[in-house]
Scaffold this motif. Structure first.
Motif, PDB file in Angstrom:
ATOM      1  N   ASN A   1      -0.963  -9.546 -11.650  1.00 41.03           N
ATOM      2  CA  ASN A   1      -1.741  -8.357 -11.972  1.00 41.03           C
ATOM      3  C   ASN A   1      -2.257  -7.600 -10.756  1.00 41.03           C
ATOM      4  OD1 ASN A   1      -1.482  -9.205 -14.705  1.00 41.03           O
ATOM      5  ND2 ASN A   1      -3.357 -10.411 -14.532  1.00 41.03           N
ATOM      6  N   VAL A   2      -1.928  -8.069  -9.533  1.00 42.11           N
ATOM      7  CA  VAL A   2      -2.499  -7.405  -8.368  1.00 42.11           C
ATOM      8  C   VAL A   2      -1.940  -5.994  -8.224  1.00 42.11           C
ATOM      9  CG1 VAL A   2      -0.820  -8.179  -6.621  1.00 42.11           C
ATOM     10  CG2 VAL A   2      -3.209  -7.804  -5.978  1.00 42.11           C
ATOM     11  N   ASP A   3      -0.688  -5.785  -8.573  1.00 38.89           N
ATOM     12  CA  ASP A   3      -0.113  -4.440  -8.482  1.00 38.89           C
ATOM     13  C   ASP A   3      -0.707  -3.507  -9.531  1.00 38.89           C
ATOM     14  OD1 ASP A   3       1.519  -5.131  -6.329  1.00 38.89           O
ATOM     15  OD2 ASP A   3       3.115  -5.847  -7.639  1.00 38.89           O
ATOM     16  N   THR A   4      -0.987  -4.043 -10.718  1.00 35.20           N
ATOM     17  CA  THR A   4      -1.638  -3.241 -11.760  1.00 35.20           C
ATOM     18  C   THR A   4      -3.039  -2.832 -11.319  1.00 35.20           C
ATOM     19  OG1 THR A   4      -0.405  -4.469 -13.441  1.00 35.20           O
ATOM     20  CG2 THR A   4      -2.296  -3.193 -14.190  1.00 35.20           C
ATOM     21  N   ALA A   5      -3.763  -3.787 -10.698  1.00 41.01           N
ATOM     22  CA  ALA A   5      -5.102  -3.481 -10.189  1.00 41.01           C
ATOM     23  C   ALA A   5      -5.023  -2.413  -9.111  1.00 41.01           C
ATOM     24  CB  ALA A   5      -5.755  -4.746  -9.640  1.00 41.01           C
ATOM     25  N   ALA A   6      -4.025  -2.522  -8.233  1.00 36.12           N
ATOM     26  CA  ALA A   6      -3.872  -1.541  -7.158  1.00 36.12           C
ATOM     27  C   ALA A   6      -3.613  -0.140  -7.725  1.00 36.12           C
ATOM     28  CB  ALA A   6      -2.739  -1.961  -6.229  1.00 36.12           C
ATOM     29  N   GLU A   7      -2.761  -0.054  -8.737  1.00 42.68           N
ATOM     30  CA  GLU A   7      -2.448   1.245  -9.334  1.00 42.68           C
ATOM     31  C   GLU A   7      -3.681   1.860  -9.992  1.00 42.68           C
ATOM     32  OE1 GLU A   7       0.737   3.221 -12.536  1.00 42.68           O
ATOM     33  OE2 GLU A   7       0.711   1.057 -12.189  1.00 42.68           O
ATOM     34  N   LEU A   8      -4.433   1.042 -10.716  1.00 44.71           N
ATOM     35  CA  LEU A   8      -5.631   1.557 -11.384  1.00 44.71           C
ATOM     36  C   LEU A   8      -6.649   2.052 -10.350  1.00 44.71           C
ATOM     37  CD1 LEU A   8      -7.513  -0.098 -14.350  1.00 44.71           C
ATOM     38  CD2 LEU A   8      -8.768   0.761 -12.386  1.00 44.71           C
ATOM     39  N   LEU A   9      -6.892   1.246  -9.315  1.00 41.96           N
ATOM     40  CA  LEU A   9      -7.888   1.614  -8.306  1.00 41.96           C
ATOM     41  C   LEU A   9      -7.432   2.820  -7.495  1.00 41.96           C
ATOM     42  CD1 LEU A   9      -8.983  -1.929  -7.081  1.00 41.96           C
ATOM     43  CD2 LEU A   9     -10.223  -0.392  -8.613  1.00 41.96           C
ATOM     44  N   ALA A  10      -6.107   2.902  -7.242  1.00 41.72           N
ATOM     45  CA  ALA A  10      -5.594   4.058  -6.502  1.00 41.72           C
ATOM     46  C   ALA A  10      -5.830   5.349  -7.284  1.00 41.72           C
ATOM     47  CB  ALA A  10      -4.109   3.870  -6.218  1.00 41.72           C
ATOM     48  N   GLY A  11      -5.628   5.308  -8.593  1.00 48.44           N
ATOM     49  CA  GLY A  11      -5.858   6.495  -9.409  1.00 48.44           C
ATOM     50  C   GLY A  11      -7.300   6.957  -9.334  1.00 48.44           C
ATOM     51  N   ILE A  12      -8.233   6.015  -9.376  1.00 48.54           N
ATOM     52  CA  ILE A  12      -9.652   6.379  -9.310  1.00 48.54           C
ATOM     53  C   ILE A  12     -10.011   6.881  -7.920  1.00 48.54           C
ATOM     54  CG2 ILE A  12     -11.980   5.407  -9.395  1.00 48.54           C
ATOM     55  CD1 ILE A  12     -10.977   3.644 -11.711  1.00 48.54           C
ATOM     56  N   LEU A  13      -9.462   6.243  -6.902  1.00 54.26           N
ATOM     57  CA  LEU A  13      -9.752   6.654  -5.531  1.00 54.26           C
ATOM     58  C   LEU A  13      -9.216   8.060  -5.258  1.00 54.26           C
ATOM     59  CD1 LEU A  13      -9.433   4.390  -2.397  1.00 54.26           C
ATOM     60  CD2 LEU A  13      -8.535   6.710  -2.355  1.00 54.26           C
ATOM     61  N   MET A  14      -7.975   8.313  -5.699  1.00 61.27           N
ATOM     62  CA  MET A  14      -7.370   9.636  -5.482  1.00 61.27           C
ATOM     63  C   MET A  14      -8.145  10.746  -6.206  1.00 61.27           C
ATOM     64  SD  MET A  14      -3.326   8.714  -5.824  1.00 61.27           S
ATOM     65  CE  MET A  14      -2.431   7.841  -4.524  1.00 61.27           C
ATOM     66  N   ALA A  15      -8.731  10.388  -7.334  1.00 60.29           N
ATOM     67  CA  ALA A  15      -9.527  11.366  -8.089  1.00 60.29           C
ATOM     68  C   ALA A  15     -10.975  11.416  -7.599  1.00 60.29           C
ATOM     69  CB  ALA A  15      -9.495  11.021  -9.578  1.00 60.29           C
ATOM     70  N   GLN A  16     -11.252  10.617  -6.552  1.00 55.88           N
ATOM     71  CA  GLN A  16     -12.607  10.492  -6.001  1.00 55.88           C
ATOM     72  C   GLN A  16     -13.612  10.118  -7.090  1.00 55.88           C
ATOM     73  OE1 GLN A  16     -13.511  10.208  -2.907  1.00 55.88           O
ATOM     74  NE2 GLN A  16     -11.401  10.510  -2.218  1.00 55.88           N
ATOM     75  N   GLY A  17     -13.184   9.167  -7.926  1.00 58.07           N
ATOM     76  CA  GLY A  17     -14.084   8.632  -8.931  1.00 58.07           C
ATOM     77  C   GLY A  17     -15.094   7.679  -8.316  1.00 58.07           C
ATOM     78  N   ARG A  18     -16.029   7.252  -9.133  1.00 57.30           N
ATOM     79  CA  ARG A  18     -17.097   6.374  -8.658  1.00 57.30           C
ATOM     80  C   ARG A  18     -16.698   4.897  -8.875  1.00 57.30           C
ATOM     81  NH1 ARG A  18     -22.093   8.675  -7.846  1.00 57.30           N
ATOM     82  NH2 ARG A  18     -22.205  10.918  -8.274  1.00 57.30           N
ATOM     83  N   ILE A  19     -16.842   4.128  -7.822  1.00 56.90           N
ATOM     84  CA  ILE A  19     -16.486   2.712  -7.847  1.00 56.90           C
ATOM     85  C   ILE A  19     -17.735   1.892  -7.577  1.00 56.90           C
ATOM     86  CG2 ILE A  19     -15.045   0.901  -6.828  1.00 56.90           C
ATOM     87  CD1 ILE A  19     -13.120   3.113  -5.904  1.00 56.90           C
ATOM     88  N   LEU A  20     -17.990   0.910  -8.426  1.00 56.87           N
ATOM     89  CA  LEU A  20     -19.147   0.031  -8.252  1.00 56.87           C
ATOM     90  C   LEU A  20     -18.657  -1.407  -8.116  1.00 56.87           C
ATOM     91  CD1 LEU A  20     -22.287  -0.211  -8.226  1.00 56.87           C
ATOM     92  CD2 LEU A  20     -22.128  -0.697 -10.691  1.00 56.87           C
ATOM     93  N   ILE A  21     -19.054  -2.065  -7.040  1.00 58.44           N
ATOM     94  CA  ILE A  21     -18.741  -3.475  -6.816  1.00 58.44           C
ATOM     95  C   ILE A  21     -19.894  -4.316  -7.362  1.00 58.44           C
ATOM     96  CG2 ILE A  21     -18.047  -5.205  -5.120  1.00 58.44           C
ATOM     97  CD1 ILE A  21     -16.249  -2.715  -5.195  1.00 58.44           C
ATOM     98  N   VAL A  22     -19.590  -5.273  -8.224  1.00 58.41           N
ATOM     99  CA  VAL A  22     -20.609  -6.216  -8.714  1.00 58.41           C
ATOM    100  C   VAL A  22     -20.283  -7.587  -8.134  1.00 58.41           C
ATOM    101  CG1 VAL A  22     -21.623  -7.357 -10.716  1.00 58.41           C
ATOM    102  CG2 VAL A  22     -21.097  -4.915 -10.802  1.00 58.41           C
TER     103      VAL A  22
END
Length: 566
Positions: free
Chosen positions: A43-64
């Motif tokens: 699932n690491v590639d799926t995680a990378a794709e999801l996070l890349a989409g949010i990063l490219m859209a400059q979405g908000r990311i929260l680390i817990v």
């Protein structure tokens, strides 16, 4: 096997390596190209794709994160990596253990909503956060779980789960710490962004994620992750950067307040000097202070926070010492009533005055003293009891708790952990019922042999091998740690002199039994065992160490076990 090792190795080191299943020169290679590739992690590639989409859209990311050193290093690594890859809105949240307890709980999701995240990334937690992930989903927040703890029978309904211990996961190393897992996720994310042309199109310098291996090394050692070959590579690469003074300012500052010098750094310095100071924030106050120490790029700020953490660690040691004295006094009453052999095979300890942040260390100390699994409990702010469990080799403590839970539905509110350590929550009124169930299950699952205190060594040394040169060779021949232990030797010596130093350590002057060689030795925290009164001829289990004083190096034995020689 020993014949396959390089001939130019010291014969003692060849013996040590062979005992640790080092089969040949390839097992001693520590280059980054020897690491298992990220794509093997489910699932690491799926995680990378999801996070890349949010990063490219400059979405908000929260680390817990989690409130221990592995969680703090994981949190800092994720934030540093994401910012280096162009993320503009990255923040973090570490649950305060006293107010919220462990993991992504519904209560933490409620706090997280103030940050308005598009995605929550859990680091070093989340695999057991079924209710928390459900709450995030209900609030319209995607969750990416990155964890290394063993999963339960049901997985959280997260958008993506990355965990080498998922059933069927093909990743060869099951011993990654939480910080190792998020490091691999960030490697996969960088690969995805590179392929998408993100760095070139935005004029962003592609980050060298190897610069974050100081954090990976610290979290891996502090969490006592088993040092399989993959983890040894991660650790050694991180140590090399620290020795070169290339660690983040926070780690350099923590090393400084601990009195460690970078160029002589070994893994044990991270475990005994840096890790405890970082952990002190989460144990006594709020791990956010520890995360800030690892995030700041200002040496002055890092130094200020490191001094605060050092003060907290001294406070933690004082609390621990008092709790240990109370626990041992209670056990002494039991031992006066019963023979030691009649004590329960598994021990549950509870005191209303104990500090919740220190019970893990207390359980570890009592386990070491009595060589049996121990769970120490303390009251929590929500009226429940929090327990921290430590086990002995041969008894998987998380599996044991799962058996107790399955046979007694509702008895344990929640639990999680590893083979050797776990955490759990009980309703206060269920303590006695749990204690009886725990003791019975330990007796059922544990063979008699695991309660025998066995000291394993790498054998004896010849008199001419008790020298500084071999100590220097062994010091840098690791990295040593959990699952790849530092060499311990045994031998017979005459005690010439001994004295207490630093309140409870004992310094010895020894004479090698085979000849008249005089040796210096130290036994840490040994006065509490009465070793300051030892005399005559003794058999020791010891490590060779390099003592440095005013620029001069000398051989020193570090005593791990002592008994009268037969």
């Amino acid at each position: 096997m020993i014949e396959q090792l390089p001939q130019n190795l010291h014969p003692v080191l060849r013996r040590v390596y062979a005992a640790r299943n080092v089969c040949g020169p390839a097992d001693l290679e520590h280059g980054l190209n020897e690491l298992h590739p990220p794509h093997l992690l489910s699932n690491v590639d799926t995680a990378a794709e999801l996070l890349a989409g949010i990063l490219m859209a400059q979405g908000r990311i929260l680390i817990v994160g989690d409130f221990d050193a592995d969680g703090a290093t994981s949190t800092a690594l994720a934030i540093r990596a994401l910012r280096a890859m162009g993320a503009k809105a990255v923040d973090y949240l570490v649950p305060n253990r006293f107010d919220f307890g462990y993991g992504l709980s519904p209560e933490i999701v409620q706090v997280a909503q103030a940050h308005r995240p598009d995605v929550i990334i859990t680091v070093d937690n989340g695999i057991s956060s079924l209710a928390g992930v459900a709450a995030a989903n209900a609030a319209g927040i995607q969750v990416v779980v990155t964890d290394h703890h063993l999963p339960g029978p049901q997985l959280p309904d997260a958008a993506v789960i990355v965990n080498p211990n998922l059933p069927g996961d093909p990743f060869p190393s099951k011993s990654l710490a939480g910080v190792g897992v998020i490091f691999y996720v960030m490697l996969a994310l960088r690969t995805y962004l590179r392929a998408a042309g993100w760095f070139t199109s935005r004029g962003i310098a592609e980050p060298n994620l190897a610069q974050l291996l100081d954090l990976v090394a610290l979290g891996t050692v502090a969490d006592m992750a088993v040092l399989d070959r993959n983890n040894r590579i991660l650790l050694e690469q991180g140590l090399r950067r620290m020795r070169a003074g290339q660690a983040c300012p926070g780690i350099l500052a923590l090393l400084a307040v601990a009195g460690r010098t970078c160029h002589r750094l070994v893994a044990a310095d991270l475990g005994f000097a840096v890790g405890p100071r970082l952990n002190a924030a989460g144990r006594l106050e709020d791990m956010s202070r520890g995360v800030e120490c690892l995030l700041t790029d200002c040496p002055q700020s890092a130094s200020t926070i490191a001094r605060e953490l050092d003060a907290l660690n001294r406070q933690r040691r004082a609390i621990e010492r008092e709790m240990q004295e109370q626990a041992l006094a209670s056990l002494e009453v039991l031992q006066n009533e019963f023979a030691t052999a009649s004590l329960p095979r598994g021990l549950c300890l509870l005191d209303a005055g104990w500090h919740q942040g220190v019970i893990g260390i207390l359980a570890s100390r009592i386990k070491q003293r009595l060589h049996r699994p121990v769970i120490a409990f303390a009251p929590a702010a929500d009226g429940n009891l929090r327990g921290s469990a430590r086990s002995v080799p041969g008894l998987h403590i998380r599996d044991l708790l799962e058996r107790v839970s399955s046979r007694n539905p509702g008895l344990i509110v929640k639990f999680g952990g590893h083979a050797m350590a776990a955490g759990l929550t009980l309703h206060e009124g269920d303590y006695e019922r749990f204690r009886l169930a725990f003791e019975a299950t330990v007796t059922e699952m544990a063979s008699e042999e695991i309660f025998e205190r066995i000291v394993l060594t790498d054998g004896e040394l010849e008199p001419d091998q008790l020298d500084l040169s071999l100590a220097q060779t062994l010091r840098v021949a690791g990295p040593w740690g959990q699952g790849f232990p530092e060499p311990v030797f045994d031998g017979v010596f005459a005690v010439v002199d001994r004295r207490i130093v630093g309140e409870e350590h004992v310094r010895f002057r020894l004479q090698a039994f085979q000849n008249e060689t005089m040796l210096n030795a130290i036994a840490f925290s040994a006065a509490r065992h009465g070793w300051d009164k030892v005399q005559g001829v003794v058999r020791l289990a010891f490590r060779l160490d390099v003592n440095e004083f005013r620029g001069r190096q000398s051989l020193q034995l570090v005593i791990e076990h002592l008994e009268p020689a037969s």
